[in-house]
Design a protein around this motif. Structure first.
Motif, PDB file in Angstrom:
ATOM      1  N   ALA A  48       0.811  -1.212   0.000  1.00 40.21           N
ATOM      2  CA  ALA A  48       0.000   0.000   0.000  1.00 40.21           C
ATOM      3  C   ALA A  48       0.846   1.265   0.000  1.00 40.21           C
ATOM      4  N   LEU A  49       2.117   1.130   0.357  1.00 38.16           N
ATOM      5  CA  LEU A  49       3.029   2.269   0.371  1.00 38.16           C
ATOM      6  C   LEU A  49       3.851   2.296  -0.914  1.00 38.16           C
ATOM      7  N   PRO A  50       4.310   3.472  -1.312  1.00 36.63           N
ATOM      8  CA  PRO A  50       5.180   3.540  -2.490  1.00 36.63           C
ATOM      9  C   PRO A  50       6.516   2.853  -2.240  1.00 36.63           C
ATOM     10  N   GLY A  51       7.150   2.428  -3.302  1.00 37.23           N
ATOM     11  CA  GLY A  51       8.482   1.847  -3.216  1.00 37.23           C
ATOM     12  C   GLY A  51       8.493   0.354  -3.449  1.00 37.23           C
ATOM     13  N   PRO A  52       9.673  -0.208  -3.758  1.00 39.68           N
ATOM     14  CA  PRO A  52       9.799  -1.660  -3.966  1.00 39.68           C
ATOM     15  C   PRO A  52       9.516  -2.406  -2.672  1.00 39.68           C
ATOM     16  N   GLU A  53       8.419  -3.176  -2.639  1.00 42.70           N
ATOM     17  CA  GLU A  53       8.001  -3.766  -1.367  1.00 42.70           C
ATOM     18  C   GLU A  53       8.947  -4.861  -0.891  1.00 42.70           C
ATOM     19  N   ALA A  54       9.678  -5.520  -1.791  1.00 40.55           N
ATOM     20  CA  ALA A  54      10.632  -6.535  -1.353  1.00 40.55           C
ATOM     21  C   ALA A  54      11.740  -5.893  -0.507  1.00 40.55           C
ATOM     22  N   HIS A  55      12.190  -4.725  -0.945  1.00 39.69           N
ATOM     23  CA  HIS A  55      13.225  -4.010  -0.203  1.00 39.69           C
ATOM     24  C   HIS A  55      12.682  -3.501   1.125  1.00 39.69           C
ATOM     25  N   GLU A  56      11.448  -2.999   1.112  1.00 39.02           N
ATOM     26  CA  GLU A  56      10.827  -2.517   2.347  1.00 39.02           C
ATOM     27  C   GLU A  56      10.644  -3.658   3.348  1.00 39.02           C
ATOM     28  N   LEU A  57      10.229  -4.817   2.845  1.00 38.35           N
ATOM     29  CA  LEU A  57      10.079  -5.965   3.725  1.00 38.35           C
ATOM     30  C   LEU A  57      11.416  -6.402   4.302  1.00 38.35           C
ATOM     31  N   CYS A  58      12.459  -6.328   3.487  1.00 35.88           N
ATOM     32  CA  CYS A  58      13.790  -6.688   3.962  1.00 35.88           C
ATOM     33  C   CYS A  58      14.211  -5.742   5.092  1.00 35.88           C
ATOM     34  N   CYS A  59      13.980  -4.440   4.910  1.00 39.43           N
ATOM     35  CA  CYS A  59      14.294  -3.476   5.973  1.00 39.43           C
ATOM     36  C   CYS A  59      13.455  -3.744   7.214  1.00 39.43           C
ATOM     37  N   TRP A  60      12.189  -4.082   7.006  1.00 42.19           N
ATOM     38  CA  TRP A  60      11.279  -4.358   8.125  1.00 42.19           C
ATOM     39  C   TRP A  60      11.751  -5.567   8.929  1.00 42.19           C
ATOM     40  N   LEU A  61      12.134  -6.623   8.219  1.00 39.32           N
ATOM     41  CA  LEU A  61      12.641  -7.809   8.901  1.00 39.32           C
ATOM     42  C   LEU A  61      13.956  -7.511   9.614  1.00 39.32           C
ATOM     43  N   GLY A  62      14.805  -6.670   8.987  1.00 43.05           N
ATOM     44  CA  GLY A  62      16.035  -6.253   9.643  1.00 43.05           C
ATOM     45  C   GLY A  62      15.757  -5.442  10.895  1.00 43.05           C
ATOM     46  N   MET A  63      14.696  -4.622  10.857  1.00 40.53           N
ATOM     47  CA  MET A  63      14.300  -3.844  12.025  1.00 40.53           C
ATOM     48  C   MET A  63      13.884  -4.761  13.173  1.00 40.53           C
ATOM     49  N   ILE A  64      13.155  -5.813  12.851  1.00 41.62           N
ATOM     50  CA  ILE A  64      12.725  -6.759  13.881  1.00 41.62           C
ATOM     51  C   ILE A  64      13.937  -7.435  14.519  1.00 41.62           C
ATOM     52  N   ALA A  65      14.929  -7.772  13.689  1.00 35.67           N
ATOM     53  CA  ALA A  65      16.096  -8.505  14.186  1.00 35.67           C
ATOM     54  C   ALA A  65      17.106  -7.612  14.903  1.00 35.67           C
ATOM     55  N   GLY A  66      17.271  -6.347  14.432  1.00 36.95           N
ATOM     56  CA  GLY A  66      18.354  -5.524  14.986  1.00 36.95           C
ATOM     57  C   GLY A  66      18.089  -4.049  15.055  1.00 36.95           C
ATOM     58  N   GLY A  67      16.826  -3.636  15.131  1.00 30.49           N
ATOM     59  CA  GLY A  67      16.528  -2.212  15.230  1.00 30.49           C
ATOM     60  C   GLY A  67      16.835  -1.462  13.942  1.00 30.49           C
ATOM     61  N   ARG A  68      16.988  -0.142  14.044  1.00 32.96           N
ATOM     62  CA  ARG A  68      17.216   0.666  12.847  1.00 32.96           C
ATOM     63  C   ARG A  68      18.551   0.349  12.180  1.00 32.96           C
ATOM     64  N   ALA A  69      19.559   0.028  12.989  1.00 32.63           N
ATOM     65  CA  ALA A  69      20.838  -0.370  12.393  1.00 32.63           C
ATOM     66  C   ALA A  69      20.660  -1.651  11.598  1.00 32.63           C
ATOM     67  N   GLY A  70      19.857  -2.568  12.131  1.00 32.34           N
ATOM     68  CA  GLY A  70      19.584  -3.803  11.408  1.00 32.34           C
ATOM     69  C   GLY A  70      18.807  -3.547  10.134  1.00 32.34           C
ATOM     70  N   ALA A  71      17.854  -2.596  10.181  1.00 35.77           N
ATOM     71  CA  ALA A  71      17.080  -2.258   8.988  1.00 35.77           C
ATOM     72  C   ALA A  71      17.968  -1.679   7.901  1.00 35.77           C
ATOM     73  N   LEU A  72      18.873  -0.761   8.302  1.00 39.12           N
ATOM     74  CA  LEU A  72      19.783  -0.163   7.328  1.00 39.12           C
ATOM     75  C   LEU A  72      20.720  -1.210   6.747  1.00 39.12           C
ATOM     76  N   ALA A  73      21.248  -2.076   7.611  1.00 35.08           N
ATOM     77  CA  ALA A  73      22.160  -3.116   7.135  1.00 35.08           C
ATOM     78  C   ALA A  73      21.452  -4.083   6.204  1.00 35.08           C
ATOM     79  N   ALA A  74      20.230  -4.477   6.567  1.00 28.39           N
ATOM     80  CA  ALA A  74      19.482  -5.406   5.727  1.00 28.39           C
ATOM     81  C   ALA A  74      19.134  -4.775   4.382  1.00 28.39           C
ATOM     82  N   GLY A  75      18.732  -3.489   4.407  1.00 29.99           N
ATOM     83  CA  GLY A  75      18.394  -2.814   3.156  1.00 29.99           C
ATOM     84  C   GLY A  75      19.589  -2.674   2.238  1.00 29.99           C
ATOM     85  N   LEU A  76      20.727  -2.270   2.795  1.00 31.52           N
ATOM     86  CA  LEU A  76      21.938  -2.135   1.979  1.00 31.52           C
ATOM     87  C   LEU A  76      22.424  -3.497   1.496  1.00 31.52           C
ATOM     88  N   GLY A  77      22.343  -4.485   2.362  1.00 33.51           N
ATOM     89  CA  GLY A  77      22.758  -5.821   1.956  1.00 33.51           C
ATOM     90  C   GLY A  77      21.903  -6.372   0.843  1.00 33.51           C
TER      91      GLY A  77
END
Length: 387
Positions: free
Chosen positions: A27-56
């Motif tokens: 429902a939000l703009p942007g590639p949802e696969a990447h957003e989901l990856c950041c979201w899962l990274g957030m669950i695992a490691g907070g905002r640092a995890g989200a950034l790392a997961a998104g860049l990875g």
């Protein structure tokens, strides 16, 4: 792939929570696969995890596409002086990528639309409404109306249908159809894309703006990004032609990266390394921003059962939008429009490759099935289309 790895195998979140989160990010703009990856990274490691997961998730594909774009330009392929064998291989891969989009559409639709209402014990009539709003999404995309009409009508309409308000849901569907038709009739006549890139003024600001526009108006991931970026890059004031755009899409399909990385290729042809980086930044910026800034809000949103029907309706409409995009790509592949007239002499062969690739991708479920099918399609292209 994210669901198989992190939900089914690793168990980071349960399947229901993942599906609701998918609907939110669709429902939000942007590639949802990447957003989901950041979201899962957030669950695992907070905002640092989200950034790392998104860049990875993004960087390997970015590096590979930059290398592929440099090679494409260095070999002169973008000027049409590549070998006939190379062009034939690209044609085969282009056809297989269309098959990939078709299969992805089928899988996403099967995983979302038939499941609507099952969790809450809603009647089958709700699933019938889900198919209706998926059809509305397909209709809206096919006539060139804005995405948000179908998304809003699908969300509101299915919410009403889940509360046994069939008449109101029907009204929402009719309003969505009327709005889509009225928006389409108000648009100026759209001519077939005809690149005039020799005269175009391609500035860094424009490349970033095209990427950002793609990221902001894209719902459902790379598949709905395709028409947005294509219209800007191959239109009257674009900088590449239809064949070059399809080459970029084909390369993006071959690489072990999200398909949306094709924007890096488009930016490279428009402005070299800086153009590629700017366009990629524009495309992925919304995906990072929505997750890093609004994660807690979206977490609460996912947990609220009252809006589940609305999110399901949005997801159904997105399925229809992607399905219509797949059909448009298939029609262009077959050379049925002037935009891809060069494909007409080989239309039957290209369609055959696309269909065979789609069947193979539907049946093959191992990890490297997609690269394997695309390599075979390249070989088939060399055998069928080389002169």
């Amino acid at each position: 792939e994210l669901r198989r790895e992190l939900v089914d195998r690793e168990g980071w979140v349960d399947a229901d929570r993942f599906r609701r989160a998918l609907a939110v990010y669709q429902a939000l703009p942007g590639p949802e696969a990447h957003e989901l990856c950041c979201w899962l990274g957030m669950i695992a490691g907070g905002r640092a995890g989200a950034l790392a997961a998104g860049l990875g998730f993004m960087l390997p594909g970015l590096v590979l596409m930059l290398g592929a774009s440099w090679l494409y330009v260095s070999l002169g392929t973008e000027s049409g002086i590549g070998t006939d064998l190379a062009r034939a291989a690209f044609a085969g891969v282009q056809a297989a990528v269309v098959g990939l989009v078709l299969v992805a559409t089928i899988r996403l639709t099967r995983s979302i639309v038939p499941q609507v209402g099952r969790e809450s014990g809603q009647p089958r009539s709700l699933r019938a409404w889900a198919w209706c709003f998926a059809a509305l999404g397909a209709f809206t995309q096919s006539i060139g109306a804005p995405f948000w009409i179908a998304l809003l009508a699908g969300g509101i309409g299915l919410s009403l249908a889940s509360r046994r308000r069939a008449t109101a849901a029907g009204v929402a569907l009719l309003i969505g159809l009327a709005c889509a038709a009225s928006f389409r009739s108000a648009l100026p006549t759209v001519h077939e894309p005809q690149s005039q890139h020799g005269e175009a003024q391609v500035t860094p600001t424009r490349l970033f703006a095209v990427g950002l526009t793609g990221g902001l108006v894209t719902f459902g991931g790379a598949y709905t990004a395709i028409p947005v970026v294509r219209d800007a890059a191959t239109g009257t004031h674009g900088w590449i032609d239809e064949s070059q755009f399809l080459d970029g899409l084909a390369i993006g399909g071959v690489l072990p990266a999200p398909l949306v990385i094709f924007v890096t290729f488009v930016g490279y042809l428009g402005g070299g390394l800086s153009g590629a980086l700017l366009m990629t930044l524009g495309m992925f910026l919304p995906a990072f921003s929505f997750t890093l800034i609004g994660h807690e809000f979206f977490e609460r949103l996912v947990a609220r059962k009252a809006i589940h029907a609305f999110l399901d309706g949005v997801a159904c409409a997105v399925c229809g939008v992607i399905a219509a995009t797949a059909v448009v790509l298939f029609v262009e592949l077959a050379g049925l429009t002037n935009a891809n007239a060069a494909a007409k002499p080989h239309a039957a062969g290209l369609v055959a490759v696309a269909l065979v690739a789609s069947v193979a991708l539907q049946r093959l479920r191992f990890r490297f099935a997609v690269p394997l099918v695309l390599v075979v399609a390249a070989l088939a292209g060399m055998l069928l289309f080389a002169e």
